[in-house]
Design a protein around this motif. Structure first.
Motif, PDB file in Angstrom:
ATOM      1  N   ILE A 157       1.416  -3.300  -3.839  1.00  0.00           N
ATOM      2  CA  ILE A 157       2.558  -2.391  -4.045  1.00  0.00           C
ATOM      3  C   ILE A 157       3.794  -3.236  -4.362  1.00  0.00           C
ATOM      4  O   ILE A 157       4.534  -2.942  -5.299  1.00  0.00           O
ATOM      5  N   GLU A 158       3.983  -4.285  -3.568  1.00  0.00           N
ATOM      6  CA  GLU A 158       5.126  -5.196  -3.758  1.00  0.00           C
ATOM      7  C   GLU A 158       5.128  -5.773  -5.175  1.00  0.00           C
ATOM      8  O   GLU A 158       6.155  -5.804  -5.841  1.00  0.00           O
ATOM      9  N   SER A 159       3.961  -6.179  -5.625  1.00  0.00           N
ATOM     10  CA  SER A 159       3.889  -6.832  -6.933  1.00  0.00           C
ATOM     11  C   SER A 159       3.845  -5.812  -8.069  1.00  0.00           C
ATOM     12  O   SER A 159       3.790  -6.178  -9.244  1.00  0.00           O
ATOM     13  N   GLY A 160       3.839  -4.525  -7.712  1.00  0.00           N
ATOM     14  CA  GLY A 160       3.863  -3.490  -8.753  1.00  0.00           C
ATOM     15  C   GLY A 160       2.498  -3.177  -9.350  1.00  0.00           C
ATOM     16  O   GLY A 160       2.397  -2.473 -10.347  1.00  0.00           O
ATOM     17  N   ASP A 161       1.416  -3.685  -8.737  1.00  0.00           N
ATOM     18  CA  ASP A 161       0.076  -3.430  -9.269  1.00  0.00           C
ATOM     19  C   ASP A 161      -0.483  -2.083  -8.849  1.00  0.00           C
ATOM     20  O   ASP A 161      -1.419  -1.575  -9.461  1.00  0.00           O
ATOM     21  N   ILE A 162       0.063  -1.538  -7.768  1.00  0.00           N
ATOM     22  CA  ILE A 162      -0.388  -0.213  -7.322  1.00  0.00           C
ATOM     23  C   ILE A 162       0.827   0.697  -7.254  1.00  0.00           C
ATOM     24  O   ILE A 162       1.888   0.312  -6.781  1.00  0.00           O
ATOM     25  N   ASP A 163       0.627   1.921  -7.740  1.00  0.00           N
ATOM     26  CA  ASP A 163       1.667   2.933  -7.722  1.00  0.00           C
ATOM     27  C   ASP A 163       1.793   3.476  -6.289  1.00  0.00           C
ATOM     28  O   ASP A 163       0.811   3.980  -5.738  1.00  0.00           O
ATOM     29  N   PRO A 164       2.995   3.343  -5.670  1.00  0.00           N
ATOM     30  CA  PRO A 164       3.140   3.794  -4.280  1.00  0.00           C
ATOM     31  C   PRO A 164       2.819   5.278  -4.096  1.00  0.00           C
ATOM     32  O   PRO A 164       2.332   5.689  -3.045  1.00  0.00           O
ATOM     33  N   ASP A 165       3.051   6.099  -5.129  1.00  0.00           N
ATOM     34  CA  ASP A 165       2.719   7.522  -5.024  1.00  0.00           C
ATOM     35  C   ASP A 165       1.206   7.723  -4.922  1.00  0.00           C
ATOM     36  O   ASP A 165       0.726   8.601  -4.215  1.00  0.00           O
ATOM     37  N   ARG A 166       0.454   6.896  -5.657  1.00  0.00           N
ATOM     38  CA  ARG A 166      -1.007   6.987  -5.581  1.00  0.00           C
ATOM     39  C   ARG A 166      -1.456   6.644  -4.166  1.00  0.00           C
ATOM     40  O   ARG A 166      -2.340   7.296  -3.617  1.00  0.00           O
ATOM     41  N   LEU A 167      -0.848   5.637  -3.558  1.00  0.00           N
ATOM     42  CA  LEU A 167      -1.236   5.260  -2.197  1.00  0.00           C
ATOM     43  C   LEU A 167      -0.953   6.406  -1.225  1.00  0.00           C
ATOM     44  O   LEU A 167      -1.794   6.728  -0.387  1.00  0.00           O
TER      45      LEU A 167
END
Ligand SMILES: Nc1nc2c(ncn2[C@@H]2O[C@H](COP(=O)(O)OP(=O)(O)O)[C@@H](O)[C@H]2O)c(=O)[nH]1
Ligand SMILES: [Mg+2]
Length: 343
Positions: free
Chosen positions: A293-303
């Protein structure tokens, strides 16, 4: 009457391998087209068969799309063959019973519109259900003709999975059958899911060439029991089969942990690298998901949506397990009492 062969009905080695020699010689493989309270109607190489059920089989255990073995001269359904896939609508939490919707689907067209109906969380619910059942999901975005920028919706939808098929169409006057042809060829079985008003009936009519489809009718009687389903199997001019599933709108998730992981592969795969096996991906040290999430690889909304869906699924799955356990114990007690009485 239309003549069908097993191939055009969707028969495959998977079903064939379930028959022994005697069955092969005497029984007729039949694909179920409609399920009534006390009988079923199916298509076979020798025509349309109306079948009554052998003792031990109830119509709740047969779904539209099922392959069964029939004794045609006696008009009897002998055995339901194992399903390649099955779609059930949630589970009755208080009994643990599953309500079958359709059997042996290849593809589920998850339908939404290029407007306010578009809701990633809802689409992910359907995706989890399809992935769990190993049915190929295709996201169908209707009303592209009424939208200034349908591609923006397509881009958003593509982010809801890996290699996810997404199509934006005008269901009303576009070439629907042409766009959906890759999934509707000979022997392939499809169904449509989505909220009311998104265009499922419009798409279905375009696929069948205007053949009258069933209306959305109530599927359960007042006590929630399974009566005539209103679901049916329609042959498509392109060679495929459409299972019309009125009423398949709202749905709760239960027992689809695998499907949820498959819907959020970018998260579930990383989760395996977290320091703690039961990591909640919140603020635990060594959380690979938070790092992404920090590195922008995962969308926080998806999590957020992944966690919410998982929680809902875990709760429902647990409730159902308890209900099944209770029923099993009750059944034991009851059988014990009957035995005692009989002595
Ligand atoms: N302009 C346009 N109208 C559509 C499209 N798809 C559905 N509609 C209209 O939306 C309304 C609801 O469609 P319907 O097929 O009944 O939706 P269902 O409730 O999902 O079965 C109808 O008036 C359709 O004509 C589309 O792609 N473009
Ligand atoms: Mg409809």
């Amino acid at each position: 009457m239309t003549e069908f062969t097993r191939d055009t009905l969707g028969w495959s080695p998977f079903y064939m391998s379930q028959l022994d020699i005697a069955e092969l010689e005497t029984l007729t493989p039949t694909r179920i087209g409609t399920v009534h309270r006390d009988r079923v109607v199916g298509f076979s190489e020798i025509g349309t068969l109306e079948l009554t059920l052998d003792p031990g089989i109830t119509t709740a255990a047969v779904a539209v799309g099922d392959w069964v073995l029939a004794a045609p001269d006696q008009h009897r359904l002998i055995r339901v063959l194992d399903r390649k896939t099955e779609l059930s609508r949630g589970t009755e939490y208080h009994t643990g019973d599953k309500q079958l919707i359709a059997a042996n689907l290849d593809t589920l067209f998850i339908t939404s519109s290029c407007n306010n109906d578009f809701n990633p969380a809802r689409l992910e619910r359907y995706l989890a259900m399809a992935h769990d059942a190993l049915i190929t999901p295709v996201i169908l975005l209707t009303k592209a003709d009424q939208c200034d920028d349908p591609d923006a919706f397509v881009d958003q939808a593509r982010k809801l999975g890996r290699d996810l098929e997404v199509l934006a169409i005008d269901a009303k006057s576009g070439d629907v059958a042409g766009h959906l042809a890759p999934w509707c060829g000979k022997g392939q079985t499809v169904a449509l899911a989505g909220s009311s008003g998104v265009g499922k009936t419009t798409v279905a009519n375009a696929l069948t060439g205007g053949q009258a489809l069933t209306q959305d009718i109530r599927e359960d009687d007042a006590r929630g029991r399974h009566t005539t389903t209103g679901r049916s199997l329609h042959h498509l001019p392109t060679g495929g089969w459409l299972i019309d599933t009125p009423g398949m709108r709202g749905l709760g998730v239960a027992e689809v942990a695998f499907g949820i992981d498959a819907t959020f592969p970018e998260i579930s795969e990383l989760a395996a690298q977290c320091k703690f096996r039961d990591c909640d991906h919140d603020s635990e040290p060594g959380c690979a998901v938070q790092a992404a999430i920090e590195s922008g690889d995962i969308d926080p909304d998806r999590l957020k949506r992944f966690k919410k869906l998982k929680r809902e699924n875990e709760y429902a799955t647990e409730t159902i397990a308890q209900a099944r356990d209770r029923y099993r114990k009750l059944g034991k007690m009851y059988r014990g009492a009957v035995k005692k009485k009989g002595r």
